[in-house]
Motif scaffolding. Sequence first.
Motif, PDB file in Angstrom:
ATOM      1  N   ARG A   1       2.192   8.017  -7.489  1.00 23.03           N
ATOM      2  CA  ARG A   1       1.850   6.765  -6.970  1.00 23.03           C
ATOM      3  C   ARG A   1       0.435   5.872  -6.882  1.00 23.03           C
ATOM      4  O   ARG A   1       0.516   5.097  -7.893  1.00 23.03           O
ATOM      5  N   ASP A   2      -0.654   6.791  -6.868  1.00 22.48           N
ATOM      6  CA  ASP A   2      -1.996   6.580  -6.729  1.00 22.48           C
ATOM      7  C   ASP A   2      -2.791   6.463  -7.857  1.00 22.48           C
ATOM      8  O   ASP A   2      -2.762   7.838  -8.419  1.00 22.48           O
ATOM      9  N   THR A   3      -3.107   5.276  -8.187  1.00 21.05           N
ATOM     10  CA  THR A   3      -4.768   5.790  -9.326  1.00 21.05           C
ATOM     11  C   THR A   3      -5.706   6.473  -8.501  1.00 21.05           C
ATOM     12  O   THR A   3      -6.314   6.259  -7.115  1.00 21.05           O
ATOM     13  N   GLU A   4      -6.203   7.799  -9.410  1.00 18.85           N
ATOM     14  CA  GLU A   4      -7.148   8.765  -8.772  1.00 18.85           C
ATOM     15  C   GLU A   4      -8.269   8.773  -9.405  1.00 18.85           C
ATOM     16  O   GLU A   4      -8.251   8.748 -10.864  1.00 18.85           O
TER      17      GLU A   4
ATOM     18  N   GLU B   1       0.732  -1.504  -0.661  1.00 17.73           N
ATOM     19  CA  GLU B   1       0.005  -0.048   0.167  1.00 17.73           C
ATOM     20  C   GLU B   1       0.742   1.217   0.487  1.00 17.73           C
ATOM     21  O   GLU B   1       0.617   2.432  -0.214  1.00 17.73           O
ATOM     22  N   VAL B   2       2.234   1.270   0.760  1.00 20.62           N
ATOM     23  CA  VAL B   2       2.956   2.354   0.719  1.00 20.62           C
ATOM     24  C   VAL B   2       4.063   2.463  -0.720  1.00 20.62           C
ATOM     25  O   VAL B   2       3.598   3.641  -1.078  1.00 20.62           O
ATOM     26  N   LEU B   3       3.683   1.113  -1.552  1.00 18.00           N
ATOM     27  CA  LEU B   3       4.685   1.799  -2.655  1.00 18.00           C
ATOM     28  C   LEU B   3       3.677   2.035  -4.237  1.00 18.00           C
ATOM     29  O   LEU B   3       4.002   2.619  -5.003  1.00 18.00           O
ATOM     30  N   GLY B   4       1.997   2.084  -3.301  1.00 18.18           N
ATOM     31  CA  GLY B   4       0.856   2.401  -4.560  1.00 18.18           C
ATOM     32  C   GLY B   4      -0.462   2.105  -4.768  1.00 18.18           C
ATOM     33  O   GLY B   4      -0.673   0.521  -3.964  1.00 18.18           O
ATOM     34  N   VAL B   5      -1.585   2.516  -4.248  1.00 17.02           N
ATOM     35  CA  VAL B   5      -2.849   2.146  -4.167  1.00 17.02           C
ATOM     36  C   VAL B   5      -3.755   2.087  -5.586  1.00 17.02           C
ATOM     37  O   VAL B   5      -3.666   2.952  -6.029  1.00 17.02           O
ATOM     38  N   HIS B   6      -4.255   1.165  -5.852  1.00 16.80           N
ATOM     39  CA  HIS B   6      -5.886   2.301  -6.585  1.00 16.80           C
ATOM     40  C   HIS B   6      -6.946   2.427  -5.630  1.00 16.80           C
ATOM     41  O   HIS B   6      -7.122   2.126  -4.821  1.00 16.80           O
ATOM     42  N   HIS B   7      -6.727   4.445  -5.265  1.00 18.23           N
ATOM     43  CA  HIS B   7      -7.105   4.992  -5.030  1.00 18.23           C
ATOM     44  C   HIS B   7      -8.687   5.645  -5.113  1.00 18.23           C
ATOM     45  O   HIS B   7      -9.148   6.279  -4.573  1.00 18.23           O
ATOM     46  N   MET B   8      -9.433   4.734  -6.187  1.00 21.26           N
ATOM     47  CA  MET B   8     -10.659   5.620  -7.126  1.00 21.26           C
ATOM     48  C   MET B   8     -11.727   5.393  -5.882  1.00 21.26           C
ATOM     49  O   MET B   8     -11.832   4.103  -5.900  1.00 21.26           O
ATOM     50  N   LYS B   9     -12.831   5.899  -5.758  1.00 21.73           N
ATOM     51  CA  LYS B   9     -13.920   6.150  -5.094  1.00 21.73           C
ATOM     52  C   LYS B   9     -15.237   6.490  -6.107  1.00 21.73           C
ATOM     53  O   LYS B   9     -14.750   7.401  -6.495  1.00 21.73           O
ATOM     54  N   TYR B  10     -16.028   5.154  -6.383  1.00 20.93           N
ATOM     55  CA  TYR B  10     -17.460   5.783  -7.352  1.00 20.93           C
ATOM     56  C   TYR B  10     -18.126   4.573  -7.260  1.00 20.93           C
ATOM     57  O   TYR B  10     -17.536   3.403  -7.245  1.00 20.93           O
ATOM     58  N   TYR B  11     -19.236   4.988  -7.488  1.00 21.61           N
ATOM     59  CA  TYR B  11     -20.474   3.425  -6.679  1.00 21.61           C
ATOM     60  C   TYR B  11     -21.687   4.184  -8.103  1.00 21.61           C
ATOM     61  O   TYR B  11     -22.251   5.127  -8.223  1.00 21.61           O
ATOM     62  N   LEU B  12     -21.789   2.850  -8.479  1.00 21.29           N
ATOM     63  CA  LEU B  12     -22.551   3.193 -10.053  1.00 21.29           C
ATOM     64  C   LEU B  12     -23.852   2.466  -9.435  1.00 21.29           C
ATOM     65  O   LEU B  12     -23.604   0.945  -9.253  1.00 21.29           O
ATOM     66  N   PHE B  13     -25.171   2.967  -9.654  1.00 19.55           N
ATOM     67  CA  PHE B  13     -26.305   1.793  -9.203  1.00 19.55           C
ATOM     68  C   PHE B  13     -27.666   2.412 -10.099  1.00 19.55           C
ATOM     69  O   PHE B  13     -27.685   3.542 -10.702  1.00 19.55           O
ATOM     70  N   ASP B  14     -27.285   1.005 -11.805  1.00 21.27           N
ATOM     71  CA  ASP B  14     -28.159   1.441 -12.725  1.00 21.27           C
ATOM     72  C   ASP B  14     -27.834   3.357 -13.102  1.00 21.27           C
ATOM     73  O   ASP B  14     -26.862   3.450 -13.200  1.00 21.27           O
TER      74      ASP B  14
END
Length: 365
Positions: free
Chosen positions: A313-316, A72-85
């Motif tokens: 580092r992270d994807t956003e 996690e220190v080296l890099g994370v997939h940091h995106m947050k989205y929530y899709l419902f229909d």
Amino acid sequence: IGSGNAEQEIVGNLVDAARQKNCDVGVVLDRYRAVRQGAPILMDLRKCARVHLYQTPHLRLAKYHRPGVLGEVLGVHHMKYYLFDDNVIVSGANMSELYFGPRQDRYFLIKSKQLADYISYAHDMHVKNAKVWDISSYTVSHWNAETLKLGRRTSQTLCCNTPIENNETRDLGPANGDTMIYPLFQLPWDSAFQLDDALEVILGTAKSNQSITMSSGYFNPTFQLRDNLRHSKAQIDIIIPSVKANGFYKGAFVKGYVPDLYNLSAVRTLKKCPNVNIVEYNRDGWSYHAKGVWSDNMTILGSSNFNKRSSVRDTEFSIAMVTANEELRDALLEEKDRIMFYAVAFRKHYRSIVPLGMPFVSTFL
């Protein structure tokens, strides 16, 4: 994702939805954070839905494949989205119990088929760069020469189809609409820096009579962002958590020094940027994690903390929303004012040993 009762209820609802014939359920999680607390409660979901783990290629280069904090220190997939229909929730919050309690964050619910279709498209692009969760996902990297080539191709396709990149007004609503939404992606491993570019434009074109408010739970600007702040003509307010409101407050061992490091970063920003004012969110019993920008008829909301991690580092994923709707503009101002109600003057509050370690850890903050 956490492992508490609230998370179990949410995952249970996803399982029920996935078992319906006409419901497609897909989840992309960071490869290392997913196997932390959330692994056990996702077992049933993995049997009936598409659950993928995303690992940034930085970790392939480091040849680190085991689950653990170092990943996690080296890099994370940091995106947050929530899709419902046709409903899209954009936020900077994780789906864990900490965020369901006294923790200040931001959530936007947007009802739009056009935007939902685009987020679905973006999600499919990320799935192509992820791996189905199975036992080998714990120890074997899915990145090689072939998958890296595919990853770069899909990320370029994704970025070149957003309005900020091709300067077109993508159809995300009716022709007579009063609000535009610009998706902004950060994929550092493929040199996609749409949010950084957008901030440079916003700060660089601001007028002297304009005010801009930024917010970050973990503020540690890059040299480029600090230069953009310093050269902006606008008066800029930045909201950060107080040391006690920082998510790492009273953390064990090295984590306990993280709030001090961010406090030192704020001190250095103030020294470099005379047009910047920093305030601290200080509310008894609450932590602070809100991220974004407010300026006149515009806001930015998403996962980025406007720090070095978010740039290198992270994807956003974030959105920039520009509106002429007076009711929405008033609501955005009210949102900012509610947060500022708990803001107090910034004060230097870091231990004397902290500056010695800053050069070594700043790129990870």
